[in-house]
Design a protein around this motif. Structure first.
Motif, short mmCIF file in Angstrom:
data_model
loop_
_atom_site.label_atom_id
_atom_site.label_comp_id
_atom_site.label_asym_id
_atom_site.label_seq_id
_atom_site.Cartn_x
_atom_site.Cartn_y
_atom_site.Cartn_z
N TYR A 173 -2.64 9.53 -3.26
CA TYR A 173 -1.65 8.83 -1.58
C TYR A 173 -1.11 10.66 -1.52
O TYR A 173 -0.04 10.63 -2.03
CB TYR A 173 -1.20 8.09 -1.97
CG TYR A 173 -2.36 6.95 -1.84
CD1 TYR A 173 -2.00 6.50 0.12
CD2 TYR A 173 -2.86 6.30 -2.23
CE1 TYR A 173 -2.78 5.26 0.16
CE2 TYR A 173 -3.36 5.76 -2.14
CZ TYR A 173 -3.99 4.45 -1.18
OH TYR A 173 -4.57 3.39 -0.91
N VAL A 174 -1.09 11.40 0.08
CA VAL A 174 -0.44 12.32 0.72
C VAL A 174 -0.58 12.21 1.82
O VAL A 174 -1.06 11.01 2.63
CB VAL A 174 -1.51 13.50 0.03
CG1 VAL A 174 -2.44 13.80 -1.44
CG2 VAL A 174 -3.39 14.03 0.92
N LEU A 175 0.55 13.23 2.51
CA LEU A 175 0.76 13.26 3.63
C LEU A 175 0.16 14.10 4.06
O LEU A 175 0.68 14.75 4.47
CB LEU A 175 2.25 12.84 3.16
CG LEU A 175 2.90 12.51 2.98
CD1 LEU A 175 4.51 12.13 3.36
CD2 LEU A 175 2.73 10.57 3.69
N PRO A 176 -1.09 14.17 4.95
CA PRO A 176 -2.39 14.87 5.82
C PRO A 176 -0.50 15.30 7.20
O PRO A 176 0.44 15.02 7.61
CB PRO A 176 -2.81 14.59 6.21
CG PRO A 176 -3.16 13.15 5.83
CD PRO A 176 -2.36 13.10 5.45
N PHE A 177 -0.62 17.08 7.04
CA PHE A 177 -0.33 17.65 8.80
C PHE A 177 -0.71 18.68 8.74
O PHE A 177 -2.10 19.58 7.89
CB PHE A 177 0.82 17.78 8.20
CG PHE A 177 1.21 19.05 6.92
CD1 PHE A 177 1.35 20.37 7.66
CD2 PHE A 177 0.77 18.96 5.49
CE1 PHE A 177 0.43 21.47 6.92
CE2 PHE A 177 0.68 20.10 4.88
CZ PHE A 177 0.72 21.78 6.14
N GLU A 188 -12.84 19.07 2.85
CA GLU A 188 -12.41 20.00 2.43
C GLU A 188 -11.44 21.17 2.76
O GLU A 188 -12.13 21.20 4.54
CB GLU A 188 -13.68 21.06 1.46
CG GLU A 188 -13.28 21.82 0.50
CD GLU A 188 -14.29 22.95 -0.05
OE1 GLU A 188 -14.02 23.90 -0.31
OE2 GLU A 188 -15.42 21.60 -0.27
N GLY A 189 -10.64 21.79 2.98
CA GLY A 189 -9.49 22.70 3.53
C GLY A 189 -8.60 21.89 4.36
O GLY A 189 -7.65 22.32 4.92
N ALA A 190 -8.43 20.57 4.41
CA ALA A 190 -7.18 19.77 5.21
C ALA A 190 -6.49 20.02 4.71
O ALA A 190 -5.72 20.58 3.13
CB ALA A 190 -7.77 18.27 4.78
N ALA A 191 -5.11 20.43 5.09
CA ALA A 191 -3.96 20.61 3.91
C ALA A 191 -2.97 19.39 4.90
O ALA A 191 -3.17 18.06 5.34
CB ALA A 191 -2.71 21.31 5.59
N PHE A 192 -1.97 19.02 2.93
CA PHE A 192 -0.91 17.84 3.37
C PHE A 192 0.01 18.11 2.20
O PHE A 192 -0.65 19.29 1.52
CB PHE A 192 -2.36 16.77 2.50
CG PHE A 192 -2.74 17.37 0.43
CD1 PHE A 192 -1.77 17.08 -0.33
CD2 PHE A 192 -4.01 18.10 0.42
CE1 PHE A 192 -2.39 17.22 -1.78
CE2 PHE A 192 -3.86 18.34 -0.92
CZ PHE A 192 -3.31 18.06 -1.80
N ALA A 193 1.06 17.21 1.91
CA ALA A 193 2.09 17.12 2.08
C ALA A 193 1.94 16.45 0.56
O ALA A 193 1.91 15.19 0.51
CB ALA A 193 3.00 17.21 2.17
N LEU A 194 2.59 16.92 -0.70
CA LEU A 194 3.14 16.25 -2.16
C LEU A 194 4.48 16.30 -2.45
O LEU A 194 4.37 17.65 -3.30
CB LEU A 194 1.82 16.14 -2.70
CG LEU A 194 1.74 15.58 -3.94
CD1 LEU A 194 1.70 14.14 -4.13
CD2 LEU A 194 0.26 15.75 -5.13
N PRO A 230 0.59 -1.24 0.15
CA PRO A 230 -0.07 -0.03 -0.29
C PRO A 230 0.88 1.55 -0.23
O PRO A 230 2.04 1.60 0.96
CB PRO A 230 -0.74 -0.25 1.25
CG PRO A 230 -0.35 -0.92 2.12
CD PRO A 230 0.62 -1.60 1.20
N PRO A 231 0.56 2.93 -0.66
CA PRO A 231 1.34 3.55 -1.33
C PRO A 231 1.34 4.39 0.67
O PRO A 231 0.51 3.98 0.80
CB PRO A 231 0.65 4.48 -1.96
CG PRO A 231 -0.69 3.67 -3.06
CD PRO A 231 -0.59 2.20 -1.58
N ALA A 232 2.39 4.61 0.95
CA ALA A 232 2.17 5.35 2.20
C ALA A 232 1.60 7.02 1.83
O ALA A 232 1.45 7.70 0.52
CB ALA A 232 4.04 6.07 1.95
N GLY A 233 1.10 7.01 2.59
CA GLY A 233 -0.04 8.13 3.09
C GLY A 233 -1.68 7.51 2.44
O GLY A 233 -1.65 6.69 3.71
N THR A 234 -2.72 9.37 3.12
CA THR A 234 -3.89 8.56 2.64
C THR A 234 -4.67 8.85 1.03
O THR A 234 -3.58 10.41 0.52
CB THR A 234 -4.29 9.59 4.10
OG1 THR A 234 -3.89 9.60 5.34
CG2 THR A 234 -5.88 9.80 3.84
#
Length: 215
Positions: free
Chosen positions: A208-212, A169-175, A158-162
């Motif tokens: 797949y993204v990394l939320p923060f 909507e409005g959530a922050a994430f890294a990609l 499974p890929p890393a992240g979500t």
């Protein structure tokens, strides 16, 4: 013997073809290779792209080109490949006189897939989902959730992240070393604002993204 002959004959045309059989489910690789041979297009196994899984292009100078992302599992690679070859065969039949994902393309997509929709060649559950999907295929395989789910089940890890679709909507994430704020959905992609530059990007809803936490 036929595979060796075709590869030797066309090696100078497309050096990347040496790895062709590494990417497809083994029982259908010969069929996919035959499509490449019959329609004589430049086939490129591309780097990973968040904006698309593959594409088809034509220019008078360079001819036909099909690309598919290298990081797809064999079954997702197969679906994307035939999706793009269907664009090629639609262009050959109709040029630019029809919609990119109109009924003509849908018919070509089904007809190209039909010879391998066989439980002796592909997993039974995948064949079942594909038969339903190909009755009216979406512009992207990511637009049909049962197909997304069955194809994801064949991923080695499974890929890393979500998946972006699971964030509010409005959530922050890294990609890819960039930080974004999730915006509204546009068809199969979200409009996301890059925090530092303020620029908007389209990000695939199943990326797949990394939320923060954005302070």
């Amino acid at each position: 013997m036929r595979r060796t002959f075709f590869m030797a004959k066309n090696r100078m045309k497309n050096k990347k073809i040496d790895s062709f059989f590494d990417h497809f489910p083994p029982k259908v690789a010969e069929y996919c290779f035959q499509l490449w041979h019959d329609y004589s297009f430049d086939f490129i196994v591309s780097k990973s792209r968040d904006s698309k899984l593959g594409d088809y292009r034509f220019s008078p100078a360079k001819g036909h080109q099909v690309t598919v992302n290298h990081n797809l599992n064999p079954y997702a690679f197969l679906v994307t490949y035939i999706h793009e070859v269907a664009h090629l065969t639609t262009y050959l039949a109709h040029k630019n006189k029809v919609l990119p994902h109109g009924q003509e393309w849908k018919t070509e997509f089904y007809q190209l897939f039909e010879p391998i929709l066989d439980e002796d060649l592909l997993p039974a559950e995948l064949v079942k989902v594909l038969r339903a999907y190909l009755q009216n295929p979406a512009a992207s395989s990511n637009g049909y959730q049962p197909l997304v789910d069955i194809l994801k089940s064949f991923d080695a890890e499974p890929p890393a992240g979500t998946p972006l679709i699971e964030l509010e909507e409005g959530a922050a994430f890294a990609l890819k070393n960039l930080r974004f704020i999730k915006g509204k959905l546009r068809r199969t992609r979200y409009i996301c604002k890059e925090i530092n530059s303020g620029r908007n990007y389209l990000v695939a809803k199943h990326a797949y993204v990394l939320p923060f936490e954005n302070s």
